[in-house]
Write an enzyme that holds these catalytic residues in place. Structure first.
Site, PDB file in Angstrom:
ATOM      1  N   SER A 274       0.845  -1.199   0.000  1.00 46.54           N
ATOM      2  CA  SER A 274       0.000   0.000   0.000  1.00 46.54           C
ATOM      3  C   SER A 274       0.875   1.243   0.000  1.00 46.54           C
ATOM      4  O   SER A 274       1.981   1.233   0.560  1.00 46.54           O
ATOM      5  CB  SER A 274      -0.875   0.030   1.257  1.00 46.54           C
ATOM      6  OG  SER A 274      -0.083   0.285   2.398  1.00 46.54           O
ATOM      7  N   ASP A 275       0.394   2.316  -0.623  1.00 45.32           N
ATOM      8  CA  ASP A 275       1.034   3.590  -0.341  1.00 45.32           C
ATOM      9  C   ASP A 275       0.788   3.882   1.137  1.00 45.32           C
ATOM     10  O   ASP A 275      -0.101   3.306   1.772  1.00 45.32           O
ATOM     11  CB  ASP A 275       0.500   4.704  -1.247  1.00 45.32           C
ATOM     12  CG  ASP A 275       1.482   5.885  -1.305  1.00 45.32           C
ATOM     13  OD1 ASP A 275       2.359   5.987  -0.420  1.00 45.32           O
ATOM     14  OD2 ASP A 275       1.370   6.718  -2.228  1.00 45.32           O
ATOM     15  N   TRP A 276       1.592   4.772   1.668  1.00 45.54           N
ATOM     16  CA  TRP A 276       1.604   5.001   3.111  1.00 45.54           C
ATOM     17  C   TRP A 276       0.266   5.598   3.582  1.00 45.54           C
ATOM     18  O   TRP A 276      -0.076   6.729   3.281  1.00 45.54           O
ATOM     19  CB  TRP A 276       2.776   5.902   3.474  1.00 45.54           C
ATOM     20  CG  TRP A 276       4.058   5.162   3.734  1.00 45.54           C
ATOM     21  CD1 TRP A 276       4.864   5.342   4.819  1.00 45.54           C
ATOM     22  CD2 TRP A 276       4.692   4.128   2.961  1.00 45.54           C
ATOM     23  NE1 TRP A 276       5.942   4.474   4.760  1.00 45.54           N
ATOM     24  CE2 TRP A 276       5.863   3.719   3.640  1.00 45.54           C
ATOM     25  CE3 TRP A 276       4.370   3.472   1.773  1.00 45.54           C
ATOM     26  CZ2 TRP A 276       6.707   2.720   3.159  1.00 45.54           C
ATOM     27  CZ3 TRP A 276       5.216   2.468   1.295  1.00 45.54           C
ATOM     28  CH2 TRP A 276       6.352   2.112   1.983  1.00 45.54           C
ATOM     29  N   ALA A 278      -2.647   4.340   2.627  1.00 45.67           N
ATOM     30  CA  ALA A 278      -3.668   4.195   1.580  1.00 45.67           C
ATOM     31  C   ALA A 278      -4.589   2.998   1.829  1.00 45.67           C
ATOM     32  O   ALA A 278      -5.454   2.704   1.017  1.00 45.67           O
ATOM     33  CB  ALA A 278      -2.998   4.062   0.217  1.00 45.67           C
TER      34      ALA A 278
END
Ligand code: NOJ
Length: 796
Positions: A274-276, A278
């Site tokens: 995941s993006d941070w 997200a």
């Protein structure tokens, strides 16, 4: 709640109908389990055996981030000798690190149109990440692709053209991973604006959801997915799901894009991180295809710390909402590239703890060694120098990514002028610190945010020019406010040549608000060129990409160079071009318009709305972004996609067009049998089906390299209803080749390989790539609007 399993036989269900102006997403469960196919089989077995030794708590550790020395950390498991996984930003440098290089940005790399240089850059970056003990580097970027000219992170990626970006992704990833680092292709997918990229809470406490990129299936495949397919084909270890929603479902819990497209259609065998921040759900994100949740935390067994994952996964497994086999697949996906790249080796470098201090937000000269509860990075070795002489490559990259846009009156190259004057706040050293540099004063060598670097050995243009001309009169005024308020009358004697350095900042977290260069740039150029001292003015821009150049036709502006974000050797790179140590060969990887309104696909903004679902970005332009939009709407660009001057001229001749097979191809690629294809998707899509050749000759008087380009016109009137001229671009880039430096009079033959995917469109109904009937136009030229050789080919 258990979600319904749907098998891959329901491909036809995946067509997204347009409902109320946006597209709906179907559900696609389960994600196929990884098998390590495509060359990772042995590493997959190692990952599998390791997984079998883990208890449930340890399994949870493998998929959820913890605090630690890196921007993302998977903790060590000492019992099993596993040293953990360190993830570091970003695409052009080890973001915060000391004694590491700052390379040119993605946009600059695309501007070289040079596969070999792309590869060398990737290898050098990869080597530095390994040297600092990182396991995963969070790059390269192909989302954003660059749909909107104002996109704040376009420069981290390469080009709004998917073919050019796809080549750059492939070269970068294969090169980085050849050094032993895992690459992470990000951000998947449709992440085309910063504004409202994440949800917010308004004054009334209402959560306003992140922007939804509403994209039809053909556009998704032919534009935004294309370079990710090349990334998977390159064997990328991981893919980062993005912050935005896609067709109203968050990217990190989107079974359509993760389970179906990435893990089934493209056969991706690695893991989705995941993006941070997200991740917006527990069970759902796991079942929809997310494999690693960053930055965590684990939470605690008594739930005092919030986390969607972490210890909550124990509950999910125990109550049956997530099968343990699913967790095992996630771990195997994470560990397979780790073993494949032999990151378990005893000789793999330890984590340089200077990055620990920086990631922990602690700076200063003598912070005690970062001690982590999971023993990840507890060595005492710090400030390791990993630069390994990369500055000469960075200088070369910066030079190759400078585009000569105008050169009237043969202003360039400079001989040895006695009298120079430099203007503009971009000409000098940065004055506000080397990291994440948004300084009023200082050359804009890179942008800001997680894709930045620490410019500890930056060379400014002024410094480089002084070194180059030790006995010249070099005068400078580098305060833009002073230039525009007081003029430049203090300059004496009258310069032979004036250089104006303009800059434009861009950063993660914000879209640009203007396409002009920053700091009153138009007025700066006006003041200098109307001063009476500067009838011979060269304007140099350092910028994230697209700029409007309203002064381009000013007759005292005799040359313009777009130098993008060249990295730490900015001054030396531009000096090499000014004095023709290197003949410019950079070509625009985007279109420069006359006016802002010429661009389409704007950033949407619904600030102030209290409708939680207000933020809808409808990609109704379909495939028509950048040059495709300008072609489609007959808009004349100021400088077109693919354009760039040289100090010499080239001519093209002798086009050759041949099909690889004499028999007709089937419209659809053969089904090669496997339910999940090898990485990159159906291997037949990458079969070469035609070869185009052309001869290029240096017709001028200076040695130089050329970049012949191949564009393809799809047959839009041959009865394929999906291929109407309203939905299909007039031409698309499908090949390019940068030549060696050619001496005056010398020629080279360039060869373009057209693959099946290159000559196919995405047929939504059949959910497959289809070669259309009819005759394709083959267009070979030196830019998208300078086509000198044409021909035709058909396949069916
Ligand atoms: C958010 C950014 O979008 C992403 O690109 C980056 O890798 C992470 N933060 C970690 O810094």
């Amino acid at each position: 709640m258990r979600l319904q399993a749907v098998t891959t036989n329901s491909l036809l269900l995946a067509i997204s109908p347009l409902v109320d102006g946006h597209y709906t997403t179907d559900n696609w469960y389960p994600a196929p389990n990884a098998t390590g196919s495509g060359g990772w089989e042995n590493a997959f077995s190692q990952a599998k055996s390791f997984t079998e030794k883990l208890n449930l708590t340890e399994k949870i550790f493998l998929v959820t981030g913890v605090d630690g020395p890196c921007v993302g950390n998977i903790p060590a498991i000492e019992r099993l000798g596993f040293k953990g996984i360190c993830l570091q930003d970003g695409p052009l440098a080890i973001r915060q690190a000391s004694f590491a290089s700052v390379f040119s940005a993605g946009v600059s790399t695309a501007t070289t149109w040079d596969r070999e240089l792309m590869h060398q850059r990737g290898a050098a970056i990869g080597q530095e990440f390994v040297g600092k003990g990182a396991h995963v580097m969070l790059g390269p970027v192909s989302g954003p692709l660059g749909r909107s000219a104002l996109g704040g992170r376009n420069w981290e990626g390469f080009s709004p053209d998917p073919y050019l970006t796809g080549v750059a992704m492939y070269e970068t990833i294969t090169a980085e991973q050849s050094q032993g680092i895992q690459a992470c292709a990000k951000h998947f997918i449709g992440y085309e604006q910063e504004t409202q990229r994440v949800p917010s809470v308004n004054d009334d406490g209402i959560t306003i959801q992140a922007v939804s990129s509403n994209i039809d299936d053909r556009t998704l495949h032919e534009l935004y997915l294309w370079p990710f397919a090349d990334s998977v084909k390159a064997g990328v270890a991981s893919v980062m799901c993005s912050y935005n929603r896609i067709n109203e479902t968050y990217a990190c819990e989107n079974s359509h894009t993760l389970n179906k497209i990435l893990k089934t259609e493209l056969g991706f065998q690695g893991y989705v991180v995941s993006d941070w921040g997200a991740t917006h759900s527990g069970v759902k994100s796991i079942l929809t295809g997310l494999d690693m949740n960053m930055p965590g935390p684990l939470g605690s067994s008594d739930s005092s710390l919030a986390s969607w994952w972490g210890y909550n996964i124990t509950t999910m497994i125990k109550n049956g909402s997530v099968p343990e086999s699913k967790l095992d697949d996630m771990i195997q996906r994470i560990l397979t590239p780790y073993y494949y790249l032999q990151q378990n080796s005893a000789t793999y470098p330890t984590i340089d703890i200077d990055t620990a201090q920086l990631n922990a937000g602690v700076t200063g000269s003598d912070v005690p060694a970062y001690q982590h509860p999971f023993n990840l990075g507890t060595n005492t070795d710090k400030n390791r120098d990993v630069r390994n002489g990369h500055s000469s490559l960075i200088r070369q990259l910066g030079t190759a990514s400078s585009v000569l846009l105008k050169n009237s009156k043969n202003t360039l190259p400079l001989a040895s002028p006695d009298r120079l004057a430099l203007f503009g706040n971009d000409a000098v050293d940065v004055t506000g610190g080397p990291y994440d540099p948004q300084n009023v004063f200082g050359v804009q060598a890179v942008g800001g945010g997680s894709g930045t670097g620490r410019l500890a050995s930056l060379v400014s243009p002024l410094e480089a020019i002084k070194a180059r001309l030790p006995s010249a009169s070099i005068q400078y005024i580098t305060d833009n406010s002073l230039i525009t308020s007081d003029g430049i009358s203090s300059i004496y004697p009258t310069p032979d040549v004036c250089l104006v350095f303009l800059k434009t900042f861009a950063t993660e977290g914000a879209d640009r608000t203007s396409l002009l260069c920053d700091y009153n740039s138009t007025q700066v150029v006006e003041t200098v060129t109307s001063s009476g001292s500067c009838a011979n003015t060269i304007v140099i821009t350092h910028s994230p990409g697209i700029n409007l150049l309203p002064w381009a036709d000013n007759e005292n502006v005799t040359a313009i160079i777009a130098s993008h974000f060249p990295g730490e050797q900015a001054g030396n790179s531009i000096t090499d071009i000014l004095f023709c140590d290197v003949n410019p060969s950079g070509k625009l990887p985007y279109t420069i318009a006359y006016k802002a309104e010429d661009y389409n696909a704007p950033i949407v903004n619904f600030t102030g709305s209290d409708n939680p679902n207000a933020w809808q970005s409808n990609f109704t332009e379909g495939l028509m972004i950048d040059y495709r939009h300008f072609d489609h709407n007959n808009i004349t660009p100021r400088y077109e996609f693919g354009f760039g001057l040289s100090y010499t001229t080239f001519s093209l001749s002798n086009i050759g067009i041949s099909k690889v097979s004499t028999s007709n191809l089937d419209a659809y690629p053969p089904n090669l049998g496997a339910e999940v294809p090898p990485p990159g998707g159906n291997a037949a899509l990458y079969d070469v089906v035609a070869i185009v050749t052309a001869e290029i000759t240096n017709s001028g008087s200076v040695p130089g390299a050329a970049v012949p380009q191949l564009y393809l016109s799809f047959p839009t009137s041959s009865g394929e209803t999906e291929l109407s001229s309203t939905t299909t671009p007039k031409k698309v880039l499908r090949g390019f080749e940068k030549t060696q430096v050619l001496a005056p009079g010398a020629s080279a033959t360039v060869r373009f390989e057209l693959k099946r995917r290159d000559v196919s469109y995405w047929n939504v109904e059949k959910q497959d790539w289809k070669i259309p009937q009819g005759s394709f136009g083959i267009l070979v030229g030196q830019s998208s609007r300078d086509i000198s050789l044409t021909g035709q080919i058909s396949f069916l």
